[in-house]
Scaffold this motif. Structure first.
Motif, PDB file in Angstrom:
ATOM      1  N   TRP A 193      47.173   8.697 -23.947  1.00 44.59           N
ATOM      2  CA  TRP A 193      47.273  10.084 -23.474  1.00 44.59           C
ATOM      3  C   TRP A 193      46.932  10.190 -21.985  1.00 44.59           C
ATOM      4  O   TRP A 193      46.173   9.425 -21.436  1.00 44.59           O
ATOM      5  CB  TRP A 193      46.382  10.997 -24.305  1.00 44.59           C
ATOM      6  CG  TRP A 193      44.942  10.594 -24.439  1.00 44.59           C
ATOM      7  CD1 TRP A 193      44.257   9.616 -23.749  1.00 44.59           C
ATOM      8  CD2 TRP A 193      43.998  11.146 -25.363  1.00 44.59           C
ATOM      9  NE1 TRP A 193      42.955   9.535 -24.178  1.00 44.59           N
ATOM     10  CE2 TRP A 193      42.759  10.456 -25.159  1.00 44.59           C
ATOM     11  CE3 TRP A 193      44.061  12.152 -26.321  1.00 44.59           C
ATOM     12  CZ2 TRP A 193      41.615  10.757 -25.904  1.00 44.59           C
ATOM     13  CZ3 TRP A 193      42.911  12.439 -27.052  1.00 44.59           C
ATOM     14  CH2 TRP A 193      41.717  11.747 -26.843  1.00 44.59           C
ATOM     15  N   GLY A 194      47.554  11.159 -21.359  1.00 42.50           N
ATOM     16  CA  GLY A 194      47.264  11.429 -19.957  1.00 42.50           C
ATOM     17  C   GLY A 194      47.981  10.493 -18.997  1.00 42.50           C
ATOM     18  O   GLY A 194      48.537   9.470 -19.393  1.00 42.50           O
ATOM     19  N   PRO A 195      47.976  10.845 -17.703  1.00 43.18           N
ATOM     20  CA  PRO A 195      48.663  10.052 -16.690  1.00 43.18           C
ATOM     21  C   PRO A 195      47.865   8.825 -16.265  1.00 43.18           C
ATOM     22  O   PRO A 195      46.685   8.696 -16.571  1.00 43.18           O
ATOM     23  CB  PRO A 195      48.812  11.033 -15.521  1.00 43.18           C
ATOM     24  CG  PRO A 195      47.656  11.971 -15.678  1.00 43.18           C
ATOM     25  CD  PRO A 195      47.423  12.105 -17.154  1.00 43.18           C
ATOM     26  N   ASN A 196      48.533   7.944 -15.540  1.00 44.64           N
ATOM     27  CA  ASN A 196      47.880   6.759 -14.986  1.00 44.64           C
ATOM     28  C   ASN A 196      46.927   7.145 -13.853  1.00 44.64           C
ATOM     29  O   ASN A 196      47.083   8.179 -13.195  1.00 44.64           O
ATOM     30  CB  ASN A 196      48.906   5.792 -14.416  1.00 44.64           C
ATOM     31  CG  ASN A 196      49.847   5.204 -15.446  1.00 44.64           C
ATOM     32  OD1 ASN A 196      50.888   4.664 -15.101  1.00 44.64           O
ATOM     33  ND2 ASN A 196      49.499   5.273 -16.712  1.00 44.64           N
ATOM     34  N   MET A 197      45.953   6.252 -13.614  1.00 44.49           N
ATOM     35  CA  MET A 197      45.109   6.277 -12.420  1.00 44.49           C
ATOM     36  C   MET A 197      44.365   7.597 -12.231  1.00 44.49           C
ATOM     37  O   MET A 197      44.340   8.189 -11.160  1.00 44.49           O
ATOM     38  CB  MET A 197      45.944   5.948 -11.184  1.00 44.49           C
ATOM     39  CG  MET A 197      46.778   4.669 -11.316  1.00 44.49           C
ATOM     40  SD  MET A 197      45.821   3.213 -11.801  1.00 44.49           S
ATOM     41  CE  MET A 197      45.102   2.768 -10.221  1.00 44.49           C
ATOM     42  N   PRO A 203      41.886  18.371 -18.999  1.00 42.55           N
ATOM     43  CA  PRO A 203      41.464  19.376 -19.988  1.00 42.55           C
ATOM     44  C   PRO A 203      42.229  19.301 -21.304  1.00 42.55           C
ATOM     45  O   PRO A 203      41.624  19.449 -22.375  1.00 42.55           O
ATOM     46  CB  PRO A 203      41.712  20.703 -19.257  1.00 42.55           C
ATOM     47  CG  PRO A 203      41.538  20.364 -17.811  1.00 42.55           C
ATOM     48  CD  PRO A 203      42.093  18.975 -17.659  1.00 42.55           C
ATOM     49  N   TYR A 204      43.531  19.050 -21.262  1.00 41.21           N
ATOM     50  CA  TYR A 204      44.281  19.018 -22.521  1.00 41.21           C
ATOM     51  C   TYR A 204      43.894  17.816 -23.363  1.00 41.21           C
ATOM     52  O   TYR A 204      43.937  17.874 -24.608  1.00 41.21           O
ATOM     53  CB  TYR A 204      45.789  19.070 -22.268  1.00 41.21           C
ATOM     54  CG  TYR A 204      46.479  17.751 -22.037  1.00 41.21           C
ATOM     55  CD1 TYR A 204      46.874  16.948 -23.118  1.00 41.21           C
ATOM     56  CD2 TYR A 204      46.759  17.297 -20.758  1.00 41.21           C
ATOM     57  CE1 TYR A 204      47.526  15.736 -22.908  1.00 41.21           C
ATOM     58  CE2 TYR A 204      47.404  16.085 -20.538  1.00 41.21           C
ATOM     59  CZ  TYR A 204      47.788  15.317 -21.623  1.00 41.21           C
ATOM     60  OH  TYR A 204      48.432  14.114 -21.410  1.00 41.21           O
ATOM     61  N   VAL A 205      43.497  16.717 -22.717  1.00 39.88           N
ATOM     62  CA  VAL A 205      43.034  15.542 -23.454  1.00 39.88           C
ATOM     63  C   VAL A 205      41.704  15.847 -24.148  1.00 39.88           C
ATOM     64  O   VAL A 205      41.511  15.508 -25.328  1.00 39.88           O
ATOM     65  CB  VAL A 205      42.907  14.331 -22.509  1.00 39.88           C
ATOM     66  CG1 VAL A 205      42.154  13.189 -23.172  1.00 39.88           C
ATOM     67  CG2 VAL A 205      44.288  13.868 -22.057  1.00 39.88           C
ATOM     68  N   ARG A 206      40.798  16.509 -23.445  1.00 38.60           N
ATOM     69  CA  ARG A 206      39.517  16.869 -24.051  1.00 38.60           C
ATOM     70  C   ARG A 206      39.722  17.843 -25.206  1.00 38.60           C
ATOM     71  O   ARG A 206      39.051  17.737 -26.247  1.00 38.60           O
ATOM     72  CB  ARG A 206      38.582  17.453 -22.999  1.00 38.60           C
ATOM     73  CG  ARG A 206      38.197  16.457 -21.911  1.00 38.60           C
ATOM     74  CD  ARG A 206      37.188  17.022 -20.931  1.00 38.60           C
ATOM     75  NE  ARG A 206      35.901  17.290 -21.579  1.00 38.60           N
ATOM     76  CZ  ARG A 206      34.817  17.681 -20.917  1.00 38.60           C
ATOM     77  NH1 ARG A 206      34.859  17.847 -19.604  1.00 38.60           N
ATOM     78  NH2 ARG A 206      33.685  17.915 -21.555  1.00 38.60           N
ATOM     79  N   ALA A 207      40.655  18.773 -25.045  1.00 39.48           N
ATOM     80  CA  ALA A 207      40.941  19.722 -26.123  1.00 39.48           C
ATOM     81  C   ALA A 207      41.519  19.002 -27.339  1.00 39.48           C
ATOM     82  O   ALA A 207      41.132  19.279 -28.489  1.00 39.48           O
ATOM     83  CB  ALA A 207      41.903  20.802 -25.628  1.00 39.48           C
ATOM     84  N   ALA A 208      42.422  18.060 -27.094  1.00 40.13           N
ATOM     85  CA  ALA A 208      43.019  17.302 -28.197  1.00 40.13           C
ATOM     86  C   ALA A 208      41.962  16.477 -28.919  1.00 40.13           C
ATOM     87  O   ALA A 208      41.971  16.370 -30.151  1.00 40.13           O
ATOM     88  CB  ALA A 208      44.134  16.404 -27.672  1.00 40.13           C
ATOM     89  N   ALA A 209      41.045  15.886 -28.167  1.00 40.20           N
ATOM     90  CA  ALA A 209      39.986  15.087 -28.778  1.00 40.20           C
ATOM     91  C   ALA A 209      39.130  15.933 -29.716  1.00 40.20           C
ATOM     92  O   ALA A 209      38.776  15.489 -30.824  1.00 40.20           O
ATOM     93  CB  ALA A 209      39.121  14.459 -27.691  1.00 40.20           C
ATOM     94  N   THR A 210      38.796  17.145 -29.304  1.00 38.84           N
ATOM     95  CA  THR A 210      38.007  18.032 -30.155  1.00 38.84           C
ATOM     96  C   THR A 210      38.733  18.354 -31.448  1.00 38.84           C
ATOM     97  O   THR A 210      38.158  18.320 -32.546  1.00 38.84           O
ATOM     98  CB  THR A 210      37.670  19.329 -29.400  1.00 38.84           C
ATOM     99  OG1 THR A 210      36.893  19.015 -28.242  1.00 38.84           O
ATOM    100  CG2 THR A 210      36.894  20.291 -30.285  1.00 38.84           C
ATOM    101  N   ILE A 211      40.028  18.634 -31.341  1.00 41.83           N
ATOM    102  CA  ILE A 211      40.822  18.973 -32.531  1.00 41.83           C
ATOM    103  C   ILE A 211      40.917  17.775 -33.474  1.00 41.83           C
ATOM    104  O   ILE A 211      40.794  17.918 -34.707  1.00 41.83           O
ATOM    105  CB  ILE A 211      42.216  19.456 -32.104  1.00 41.83           C
ATOM    106  CG1 ILE A 211      42.113  20.797 -31.380  1.00 41.83           C
ATOM    107  CG2 ILE A 211      43.155  19.573 -33.305  1.00 41.83           C
ATOM    108  CD1 ILE A 211      43.393  21.240 -30.693  1.00 41.83           C
ATOM    109  N   LEU A 212      41.119  16.589 -32.927  1.00 44.09           N
ATOM    110  CA  LEU A 212      41.223  15.394 -33.761  1.00 44.09           C
ATOM    111  C   LEU A 212      39.899  15.089 -34.455  1.00 44.09           C
ATOM    112  O   LEU A 212      39.868  14.707 -35.628  1.00 44.09           O
ATOM    113  CB  LEU A 212      41.664  14.201 -32.913  1.00 44.09           C
ATOM    114  CG  LEU A 212      43.109  14.258 -32.403  1.00 44.09           C
ATOM    115  CD1 LEU A 212      43.352  13.171 -31.354  1.00 44.09           C
ATOM    116  CD2 LEU A 212      44.102  14.124 -33.549  1.00 44.09           C
ATOM    117  N   ALA A 213      38.791  15.261 -33.735  1.00 44.04           N
ATOM    118  CA  ALA A 213      37.483  15.042 -34.347  1.00 44.04           C
ATOM    119  C   ALA A 213      37.226  16.062 -35.458  1.00 44.04           C
ATOM    120  O   ALA A 213      36.730  15.718 -36.533  1.00 44.04           O
ATOM    121  CB  ALA A 213      36.387  15.111 -33.285  1.00 44.04           C
ATOM    122  N   ASP A 214      37.581  17.314 -35.211  1.00 49.86           N
ATOM    123  CA  ASP A 214      37.405  18.348 -36.231  1.00 49.86           C
ATOM    124  C   ASP A 214      38.273  18.079 -37.459  1.00 49.86           C
ATOM    125  O   ASP A 214      37.901  18.449 -38.583  1.00 49.86           O
ATOM    126  CB  ASP A 214      37.739  19.719 -35.655  1.00 49.86           C
ATOM    127  CG  ASP A 214      36.706  20.215 -34.652  1.00 49.86           C
ATOM    128  OD1 ASP A 214      35.594  19.642 -34.619  1.00 49.86           O
ATOM    129  OD2 ASP A 214      37.006  21.165 -33.907  1.00 49.86           O
TER     130      ASP A 214
END
Length: 322
Positions: A193-197, A203-214
């Motif tokens: 997920w997310g771009p290189n470098m 923010p969208y990666v952090r939001a996705a992580a929360t949803i996946l953990a939930d």
């Protein structure tokens, strides 16, 4: 019952690595004795394979795609020698040489008894979790990528498990995680997920992580940035790279990375130890001296920004995951 997982980021066995493979198949030519010693301490090793493995196919034609990575078929022998148990293939290079090369990749890995998640001959197989049993602990591995959409598997075409995470986490993915949680002890989601470098998760990666953990993910181990990011239990936002021939950014230092050793049980991750790595051209070894110290400062700072305390302990970077 606890199990130790060795988790590594993007591993690219094409181009310069493939040239070296034509001359040598000895694992020490690619990964130093010191790094392999840490791999041997784990009960299971998993990495993101950022290339196809095949002697067939043609470069994928897509606007703006500059790089195509393909490893020779005998590259699977190197992975087996390193003790790799499972690879994820949901990424932006799995189809670099087309559908037949992707299918070759799966077949060659499975022949070497290396399990594959995140890509397959059709949509169902691409999205299907892989279940591994380690010391009696059942671990489901789910692999997904948020780019590129043209690599996505369909009901009648090979490809990768694709999810447009910038638009939100799709129901099929949360349903897959939730269903797996009822069937196994540990659910490991490994997103590309997310771009290189980048130096930290968007923010969208952090939001996705929360949803996946939930939804029930026990551990989330991401990759794509080529640079290690911080940890916020149970999320390893980006594991950086493990083996490649990539150009080095003098500021971001994508040649300095981490191998993550995560101790886990049926309740989730217990402890993380991160081994500092130096990625020379086609050869990975332990980071030392100022490079090791610089990498440690960056990782500790990246964790702090996520509200997590990381510290040095016995030469490794450690995080309490509970």
């Amino acid at each position: 019952m606890t199990v130790t997982l060795a988790l590594a980021g993007d591993t690219m066995l094409g181009r310069g690595v493939a040239d070296l493979l034509a001359r040598s198949s000895e694992p020490e030519a690619f990964v130093s004795d010191g790094v392999r010693a840490w791999l041997s301490e784990a009960d299971l090793t998993l990495l993101n394979l950022e290339c196809c493995v095949s002697d067939r196919g043609s470069p994928w034609s897509a606007p703006g795609k500059p790089f195509h990575f393909r490893a020779p078929s005998h590259a699977v022998e190197l992975l087996a020698e390193l003790g790799v148990s499972c690879v994820t293939l949901a990424n932006n290079h799995a189809l670099d040489y087309g559908h037949e090369a992707l299918l070759d990749t799966r077949a060659l890995l499975e022949r070497a008894e290396i399990r594959v998640a995140g890509a397959g001959g059709d949509l169902e197989r691409a999205r299907e979790p892989v279940v591994l049993v380690v010391n009696g602990l059942r671990i489901a591995v789910i692999s997904v990528t948020d780019h590129p959409p043209d690599y996505a598997a369909t009901p009648d075409r090979p490809g990768v498990a694709y999810a447009d995470l910038q638009s939100g986490v799709p129901a099929w993915l949360t349903d897959t995680v939730a269903r797996a949680r009822t069937e196994v002890d540990v659910v490991l989601v490994s997103p590309h997920w997310g771009p290189n470098m980048t130096t930290g998760p968007l923010p969208y990666v952090r939001a996705a992580a929360t949803i996946l953990a939930d939804a029930g993910a026990t551990l989330i181990a991401g990759h794509s940035a080529h640079v290690p990011h911080g940890v916020a239990p149970p999320v390893l936002y980006d594991m950086g790279d493990f083996l490649d021939d990539y150009l080095v950014d003098p500021d971001l230092r994508n040649d300095l990375s981490l191998l993550f050793l995560v101790t886990i049980d049926e309740l989730g991750p217990v402890r993380l130890r991160a081994v500092p790595l130096k990625l020379d051209y086609c050869h990975t070894l332990l980071a030392t001296g100022e490079e090791r110290d610089w990498l440690g400062r960056r990782f500790i700072g990246a964790c702090a920004k996520l509200g997590t305390t990381a510290a040095w302990e016995d030469g490794l970077l450690t995080v309490d995951m509970r």
